[in-house]
Write a protein that holds these residues in place. Structure first.
Motif, PDB file in Angstrom:
ATOM      1  N   ASN A  48      -4.733  -1.699 -53.216  1.00 30.64           N
ATOM      2  CA  ASN A  48      -5.241  -3.075 -53.128  1.00 30.64           C
ATOM      3  C   ASN A  48      -4.426  -3.973 -52.202  1.00 30.64           C
ATOM      4  O   ASN A  48      -4.588  -5.181 -52.235  1.00 30.64           O
ATOM      5  N   SER A  49      -3.591  -3.410 -51.357  1.00 30.36           N
ATOM      6  CA  SER A  49      -2.905  -4.216 -50.348  1.00 30.36           C
ATOM      7  C   SER A  49      -3.839  -4.400 -49.154  1.00 30.36           C
ATOM      8  O   SER A  49      -4.782  -3.630 -48.961  1.00 30.36           O
ATOM      9  N   SER A  50      -3.589  -5.438 -48.364  1.00 31.83           N
ATOM     10  CA  SER A  50      -4.401  -5.662 -47.173  1.00 31.83           C
ATOM     11  C   SER A  50      -3.530  -5.478 -45.941  1.00 31.83           C
ATOM     12  O   SER A  50      -2.349  -5.814 -45.942  1.00 31.83           O
ATOM     13  N   VAL A  51      -4.134  -4.911 -44.899  1.00 36.02           N
ATOM     14  CA  VAL A  51      -3.432  -4.609 -43.655  1.00 36.02           C
ATOM     15  C   VAL A  51      -4.270  -5.157 -42.508  1.00 36.02           C
ATOM     16  O   VAL A  51      -5.445  -4.815 -42.378  1.00 36.02           O
ATOM     17  N   ASN A  52      -3.670  -6.007 -41.684  1.00 37.17           N
ATOM     18  CA  ASN A  52      -4.375  -6.555 -40.528  1.00 37.17           C
ATOM     19  C   ASN A  52      -4.623  -5.473 -39.492  1.00 37.17           C
ATOM     20  O   ASN A  52      -3.826  -4.556 -39.337  1.00 37.17           O
ATOM     21  N   VAL A  53      -5.739  -5.616 -38.775  1.00 41.17           N
ATOM     22  CA  VAL A  53      -6.076  -4.703 -37.684  1.00 41.17           C
ATOM     23  C   VAL A  53      -6.067  -5.519 -36.394  1.00 41.17           C
ATOM     24  O   VAL A  53      -6.672  -6.590 -36.341  1.00 41.17           O
ATOM     25  N   SER A  54      -5.381  -5.029 -35.366  1.00 39.13           N
ATOM     26  CA  SER A  54      -5.334  -5.762 -34.107  1.00 39.13           C
ATOM     27  C   SER A  54      -6.658  -5.608 -33.356  1.00 39.13           C
ATOM     28  O   SER A  54      -7.366  -4.608 -33.514  1.00 39.13           O
ATOM     29  N   LEU A  55      -6.984  -6.597 -32.554  1.00 37.82           N
ATOM     30  CA  LEU A  55      -8.211  -6.551 -31.758  1.00 37.82           C
ATOM     31  C   LEU A  55      -8.251  -5.344 -30.840  1.00 37.82           C
ATOM     32  O   LEU A  55      -9.295  -4.713 -30.671  1.00 37.82           O
ATOM     33  N   SER A  56      -7.108  -5.002 -30.261  1.00 38.11           N
ATOM     34  CA  SER A  56      -7.070  -3.900 -29.304  1.00 38.11           C
ATOM     35  C   SER A  56      -7.235  -2.531 -29.964  1.00 38.11           C
ATOM     36  O   SER A  56      -7.593  -1.566 -29.297  1.00 38.11           O
ATOM     37  N   ARG A  57      -7.001  -2.419 -31.256  1.00 39.71           N
ATOM     38  CA  ARG A  57      -7.106  -1.128 -31.945  1.00 39.71           C
ATOM     39  C   ARG A  57      -8.330  -1.038 -32.862  1.00 39.71           C
ATOM     40  O   ARG A  57      -8.571  -0.008 -33.481  1.00 39.71           O
ATOM     41  N   LYS A  58      -9.103  -2.100 -32.918  1.00 38.69           N
ATOM     42  CA  LYS A  58     -10.253  -2.171 -33.813  1.00 38.69           C
ATOM     43  C   LYS A  58     -11.303  -1.109 -33.484  1.00 38.69           C
ATOM     44  O   LYS A  58     -11.758  -0.390 -34.371  1.00 38.69           O
ATOM     45  N   ASP A  59     -11.696  -0.977 -32.209  1.00 37.30           N
ATOM     46  CA  ASP A  59     -12.730  -0.024 -31.836  1.00 37.30           C
ATOM     47  C   ASP A  59     -12.323   1.414 -32.136  1.00 37.30           C
ATOM     48  O   ASP A  59     -13.132   2.209 -32.623  1.00 37.30           O
ATOM     49  N   ALA A  60     -11.078   1.777 -31.865  1.00 41.47           N
ATOM     50  CA  ALA A  60     -10.602   3.126 -32.145  1.00 41.47           C
ATOM     51  C   ALA A  60     -10.636   3.411 -33.639  1.00 41.47           C
ATOM     52  O   ALA A  60     -11.039   4.492 -34.068  1.00 41.47           O
ATOM     53  N   LEU A  61     -10.230   2.436 -34.444  1.00 40.83           N
ATOM     54  CA  LEU A  61     -10.242   2.598 -35.896  1.00 40.83           C
ATOM     55  C   LEU A  61     -11.660   2.794 -36.409  1.00 40.83           C
ATOM     56  O   LEU A  61     -11.927   3.700 -37.177  1.00 40.83           O
ATOM     57  N   LEU A  62     -12.576   1.934 -35.968  1.00 43.30           N
ATOM     58  CA  LEU A  62     -13.956   2.031 -36.443  1.00 43.30           C
ATOM     59  C   LEU A  62     -14.595   3.357 -36.033  1.00 43.30           C
ATOM     60  O   LEU A  62     -15.402   3.910 -36.774  1.00 43.30           O
ATOM     61  N   GLY A  63     -14.204   3.888 -34.887  1.00 44.67           N
ATOM     62  CA  GLY A  63     -14.710   5.187 -34.469  1.00 44.67           C
ATOM     63  C   GLY A  63     -14.249   6.318 -35.383  1.00 44.67           C
ATOM     64  O   GLY A  63     -14.983   7.261 -35.623  1.00 44.67           O
ATOM     65  N   LEU A  64     -13.050   6.204 -35.916  1.00 43.69           N
ATOM     66  CA  LEU A  64     -12.519   7.243 -36.800  1.00 43.69           C
ATOM     67  C   LEU A  64     -13.026   7.149 -38.228  1.00 43.69           C
ATOM     68  O   LEU A  64     -13.181   8.158 -38.892  1.00 43.69           O
ATOM     69  N   ILE A  65     -13.252   5.939 -38.719  1.00 44.64           N
ATOM     70  CA  ILE A  65     -13.637   5.812 -40.129  1.00 44.64           C
ATOM     71  C   ILE A  65     -15.136   5.732 -40.352  1.00 44.64           C
ATOM     72  O   ILE A  65     -15.581   5.727 -41.482  1.00 44.64           O
ATOM     73  N   SER A  66     -15.918   5.660 -39.288  1.00 42.79           N
ATOM     74  CA  SER A  66     -17.371   5.549 -39.487  1.00 42.79           C
ATOM     75  C   SER A  66     -18.009   6.880 -39.758  1.00 42.79           C
ATOM     76  O   SER A  66     -17.465   7.919 -39.617  1.00 42.79           O
TER      77      SER A  66
END
Length: 48
Positions: A30-48
């Motif tokens: 239940n902790s929250s972790v910020n995602v940087s704008l520059s890494r957002k697309d790469a993250l969404l590609g991996l978790i989708s």
């Protein structure tokens, strides 16, 4: 995966992604972790 300059996360521990400018992750403890704008697309590609 490095999702922010300050955060390295285990992809298996992500509960959900909350949309926003960069957005943030809710982790299994239940902790929250910020995602940087520059890494957002790469993250969404991996978790989708």
């Amino acid at each position: 995966m490095r999702v922010h300059h300050s955060y390295l996360v285990n992809l298996n521990e992500i509960e959900r992604y909350v949309r926003g400018e960069g957005g943030y992750l809710i982790m299994s403890d239940n902790s929250s972790v910020n995602v940087s704008l520059s890494r957002k697309d790469a993250l969404l590609g991996l978790i989708s």
